[in-house]
Motif scaffolding. Structure first.
Motif, PDB file in Angstrom:
ATOM      1  N   TRP A  63     -17.406  15.178   8.123  1.00  0.00           N
ATOM      2  CA  TRP A  63     -18.834  15.438   8.312  1.00  0.00           C
ATOM      3  C   TRP A  63     -19.633  14.142   8.473  1.00  0.00           C
ATOM      4  O   TRP A  63     -20.488  14.032   9.364  1.00  0.00           O
ATOM      5  N   LEU A  66     -14.166  20.045  12.148  1.00  0.00           N
ATOM      6  CA  LEU A  66     -13.609  20.543  10.887  1.00  0.00           C
ATOM      7  C   LEU A  66     -12.429  21.481  11.141  1.00  0.00           C
ATOM      8  O   LEU A  66     -11.427  21.443  10.422  1.00  0.00           O
ATOM      9  N   GLY A  67     -12.566  22.332  12.198  1.00  0.00           N
ATOM     10  CA  GLY A  67     -11.468  23.240  12.531  1.00  0.00           C
ATOM     11  C   GLY A  67     -10.206  22.472  12.877  1.00  0.00           C
ATOM     12  O   GLY A  67      -9.098  22.824  12.433  1.00  0.00           O
ATOM     13  N   VAL A  73     -19.633  19.950  14.498  1.00  0.00           N
ATOM     14  CA  VAL A  73     -19.043  19.798  13.162  1.00  0.00           C
ATOM     15  C   VAL A  73     -17.976  20.861  12.935  1.00  0.00           C
ATOM     16  O   VAL A  73     -16.897  20.573  12.394  1.00  0.00           O
ATOM     17  N   ARG A  74     -18.259  22.115  13.366  1.00  0.00           N
ATOM     18  CA  ARG A  74     -17.274  23.183  13.185  1.00  0.00           C
ATOM     19  C   ARG A  74     -15.987  22.883  13.955  1.00  0.00           C
ATOM     20  O   ARG A  74     -14.886  23.135  13.458  1.00  0.00           O
ATOM     21  N   ARG A  75     -16.130  22.335  15.159  1.00  0.00           N
ATOM     22  CA  ARG A  75     -14.937  22.032  15.959  1.00  0.00           C
ATOM     23  C   ARG A  75     -14.106  20.935  15.293  1.00  0.00           C
ATOM     24  O   ARG A  75     -12.879  21.049  15.187  1.00  0.00           O
ATOM     25  N   THR A  79     -13.317  17.437   4.377  1.00  0.00           N
ATOM     26  CA  THR A  79     -14.649  17.902   4.802  1.00  0.00           C
ATOM     27  C   THR A  79     -15.655  16.758   4.789  1.00  0.00           C
ATOM     28  O   THR A  79     -16.403  16.550   5.761  1.00  0.00           O
ATOM     29  N   ALA A  82     -24.097  21.834  14.780  1.00  0.00           N
ATOM     30  CA  ALA A  82     -23.225  22.693  13.983  1.00  0.00           C
ATOM     31  C   ALA A  82     -21.938  23.021  14.734  1.00  0.00           C
ATOM     32  O   ALA A  82     -20.847  23.073  14.138  1.00  0.00           O
ATOM     33  N   ASP A  83     -22.044  23.233  16.069  1.00  0.00           N
ATOM     34  CA  ASP A  83     -20.851  23.510  16.870  1.00  0.00           C
ATOM     35  C   ASP A  83     -19.885  22.334  16.836  1.00  0.00           C
ATOM     36  O   ASP A  83     -18.669  22.518  16.731  1.00  0.00           O
TER      37      ASP A  83
END
Length: 411
Positions: free
Chosen positions: A393, A335-336, A331-333, A389, A328-329
């Motif tokens: 992903w 995506l950010g 993917v969040r990075r 997104t 999750a970290d």
């Protein structure tokens, strides 16, 4: 290993600049597509303000005097006017007819545009109004069940025409650069036209515009005036509810002709609406299909771009995961990072929208309202956000599935 996101993006500035340019161009293209779509659908979904159910229309035609079929009149008591009166009498006697009347350019969906007269308040050039001139009778107003913009009932509008006053139609939602004043600015005032500065007309009410098609935004509006004896271009018929087929089956050829006058193209207003909307319906369908293909191509392009970027950073992803970062970290990075680039592209697109509006540059000559422009913009950026997104992903998920030892063997 825990560099800040902005710091890392500065080190990748070359590839990021090209990606921002790509996002900006795609955003502008999608904005154009969605703005056009919104414009047409906005017009399509506008409330009509009149009812065409169980209504029929026919054009009045006359036989040319040079034709062999022409029948000379033997006395002054007979003329094309009396022939027309005979036809109207036949229609009124039809058991399925509720009401019949005649006018000129009197109904929607005929695609006529008469005059485009510019009306102004008498002795006042501040307010101008452009409209499609329609000569109607109180009976036609009643048959259409026309509604007023300020709560006027159909009977009140019919009485306005009966008094010889003018009804002005709504100009719709038009671009802010449209110079024509809204009809309520004329309500209760005397006006004169560009073709006749002597004759005055009193504006007695405002009403919904009789649109030429459901997709056509009213560029001006309507100027509804009382029909005179010579206004017999259109024959308007309302049949008894649900008896349209009975009416057609009961009509004989003799009912539609008398002397040198005859009626042609007898058709329901619903059928006329279908005919004039057919071309735009087909265009909108093709436009939607083309837009769908465009979105797929854009998505595949982004998918390829982000896939390449994810593969290039497989070792970085592995290092982060070895140091405790979760999926999750990661993917969040990613995506950010992608959403920061998208924000830059969206800002450039917004600047382009403002510039196009400022310089009055139209898309396909369409008069876009501010709502059309910015709703199209929101839809474009929202679509891009979904594609970004998905594009981030999926490659990130595949990159994280790589064996960590294999990914780090060169580190």
């Amino acid at each position: 290993m825990k560099r800040k996101l902005i710091t890392q993006m500065r080190h990748m500035w070359r590839s990021n600049i090209w990606l921002v340019i790509e996002l900006s161009v795609v955003a502008i293209v999608l904005w154009s597509f969605f703005s056009i779509f919104v414009k047409f659908m906005d017009a399509r979904l506008q409330y009509r303000g009149y009812d065409t159910t169980d209504m029929w229309h026919a054009y009045t035609r006359t036989i040319d005097k040079e034709s062999e079929a022409y029948k000379p009149y033997s006395d002054t008591l007979h003329s094309e006017v009396t022939d027309f009166a005979v036809i109207m009498s036949h229609l009124k006697d039809n058991p399925w007819v509720e009401c019949v009347s005649a006018g000129t350019n009197a109904v929607p969906f005929t695609m006529n545009y008469f005059g485009e007269l510019y009306m102004r308040r008498e002795a006042d050039t501040t307010y101008l109004y452009s409209g499609n001139c329609r000569m109607v009778t109180p009976e036609i107003i009643r048959m259409l069940r026309l509604e007023g913009l300020n709560g006027e009932t159909t009977e009140q509008l019919a009485a306005t025409i009966g008094r010889g006053e003018v009804i002005l139609g709504d100009i719709g939602r038009v671009g802010k650069d449209w110079r024509i004043s809204r009809p309520e600015m004329f309500n209760g005032h005397d006006i004169v036209s560009s073709s006749d500065s002597v004759t005055t007309h009193h504006v007695g009410a405002t009403a919904h515009t009789l649109r030429r098609s459901d997709y056509e935004p009213p560029r001006g509006g309507d100027i509804l005036m009382a029909a005179g004896p010579s206004d017999m271009q259109d024959v308007v018929i309302r049949v008894k509810e649900g008896h349209g087929n009975d009416f057609i089956e009961s009509i004989r050829a003799d009912d539609l002709e008398a002397g040198n006058v005859y009626l042609s193209e007898l058709k329901s207003l619903d059928a006329m609406a279908s005919d004039v909307n057919k071309m735009v319906n087909s265009m909108m369908r093709n436009f939607a299909i083309g837009g769908g293909f465009l979105l797929v191509i854009v998505f595949l392009g982004f998918l390829g771009t982000f896939w390449f970027r994810a593969q290039e950073r497989t070792s970085e992803i592995a290092v982060r995961m070895v140091n405790g970062a979760t999926r999750a970290d990661i993917v969040r990075r990613l995506l950010g990072e992608s959403f920061l680039l998208l924000a830059a592209g969206a800002a450039i697109c917004a600047a382009a929208v403002v510039a196009l509006e400022y310089f009055d540059i139209k898309i396909l000559e369409l008069e876009l309202t501010e709502t059309d422009r910015w709703l199209g913009y929101v839809l474009a950026i929202f679509s891009l956000a979904i594609m970004v997104t998905a594009g981030v992903w999926w490659p990130a998920r595949r990159a994280m599935a790589v064996n960590m030892a294999e990914a780090l063997k060169d580190q």
